[in-house]
Enzyme design. Structure first.
Site, mmCIF file in Angstrom:
data_model
loop_
_atom_site.group_PDB
_atom_site.id
_atom_site.type_symbol
_atom_site.label_atom_id
_atom_site.label_comp_id
_atom_site.label_asym_id
_atom_site.label_seq_id
_atom_site.Cartn_x
_atom_site.Cartn_y
_atom_site.Cartn_z
ATOM 1 N N CYS A 200 0.836 -1.155 -0.064
ATOM 2 C CA CYS A 200 -0.035 0.110 0.091
ATOM 3 C C CYS A 200 0.802 1.161 0.125
ATOM 4 O O CYS A 200 1.421 1.541 -1.001
ATOM 5 C CB CYS A 200 -0.938 -0.012 1.075
ATOM 6 S SG CYS A 200 -2.293 1.138 0.947
ATOM 7 N N HIS B 50 -3.479 -5.331 1.990
ATOM 8 C CA HIS B 50 -2.977 -5.445 2.948
ATOM 9 C C HIS B 50 -2.736 -7.103 3.533
ATOM 10 O O HIS B 50 -3.445 -7.546 4.330
ATOM 11 C CB HIS B 50 -3.371 -4.514 4.141
ATOM 12 C CG HIS B 50 -3.248 -3.349 4.162
ATOM 13 N ND1 HIS B 50 -2.241 -2.573 4.496
ATOM 14 C CD2 HIS B 50 -3.977 -2.211 3.276
ATOM 15 C CE1 HIS B 50 -2.294 -1.234 4.305
ATOM 16 N NE2 HIS B 50 -3.305 -0.936 3.564
ATOM 17 N N GLU C 28 -0.830 -8.145 5.726
ATOM 18 C CA GLU C 28 -0.679 -8.223 7.041
ATOM 19 C C GLU C 28 -1.833 -8.277 7.787
ATOM 20 O O GLU C 28 -1.590 -8.605 8.932
ATOM 21 C CB GLU C 28 0.447 -7.439 7.262
ATOM 22 C CG GLU C 28 -0.196 -5.951 7.524
ATOM 23 C CD GLU C 28 -0.368 -5.237 6.274
ATOM 24 O OE1 GLU C 28 -0.139 -5.898 5.259
ATOM 25 O OE2 GLU C 28 -0.564 -4.020 6.020
#
Ligand code: GLN
Length: 202
Positions: A78, A171, A173
């Site tokens: 991002c 994302h 994560e």
């Protein structure tokens, strides 16, 4: 293997937690010396204008660009992807210019326009990948040396790889699916094949 996560802004703690779940203790990178002997670096999501300013203040721009040029693995998610790009459509921030991609910030709208999307990522296997987009940037130009790992449609790539470098609009994560992190660890460990040859598709 030692990998680091740029820990000056954004959701670096989430990346470190995923790596820890994969059995890897990541180094928090705040100063140029923290890059020494790292085989890989993740630049997390956050706010790219702030990230860029802090990278300038902490003298991290050149050492991170150098790390990418040396063939060590660098992955931007991002805002991190914005920082890796060659050019963006806005004046701010000034990206590092290490990946041959062009990027448009906030291409899907504001925070309320954040969304989730299931994607096919053949480099990660046949199971679909559930991606989370938060005020996400879009890749609007892909250089010749860049492989598209997945896309929303034919004109909108959202994950790309250029040798040792990887960038995702979304994302990984923030999910329990660790395949992108495992893939990155493969790049950092020297298994940095292009996704095409990984799949045996050519
Ligand atoms: N929109 C942010 C930027 O331009 C990126 C958002 C994110 O990293 N989730 O920097």
């Amino acid at each position: 293997m030692e990998v680091g996560v740029l820990a000056i802004q954004g959701d670096f703690a989430e990346h470190i937690a995923v790596l820890s779940n994969l059995g890897v203790t990541a180094r928090e990178v705040r100063l140029p010396k923290h890059l020494d002997s790292l085989e890989g670096l993740i630049i997390p999501g956050g706010e790219s204008t702030t990230l860029s300013r802090l990278m300038t203040i902490y003298n991290l721009r050149e050492p991170v660009a150098e790390m990418a040029a040396q063939g060590r693995a660098v992955w931007g998610t991002c805002a991190g992807m914005i920082m890796l790009s060659q050019e963006i459509t806005e004046n701010d921030p000034v990206p590092l210019g290490v990946m041959d991609i062009g990027v448009q910030r906030n291409a899907f709208g504001r925070q309320v326009d954040s969304f989730e999307q299931t994607l096919d990522v053949s480099a990660l296997g046949s199971d679909p990948y559930h991606a989370i987009f938060i005020r996400a940037p879009l890749i609007i130009r892909v250089g010749e040396e860049v492989d598209v790992l997945c896309a929303l449609d034919a004109d909108r790539p959202v994950a790309v790889q250029q040798g040792n470098l990887m960038a995702t609009s979304f994302h990984p994560e923030l999910t329990n699916d660790y395949r992108f992190h495992s893939y990155f660890l493969g790049l950092a460990g020297g298994n940095g094949n292009s996704p095409v040859s990984r799949n045996g598709a050519s």
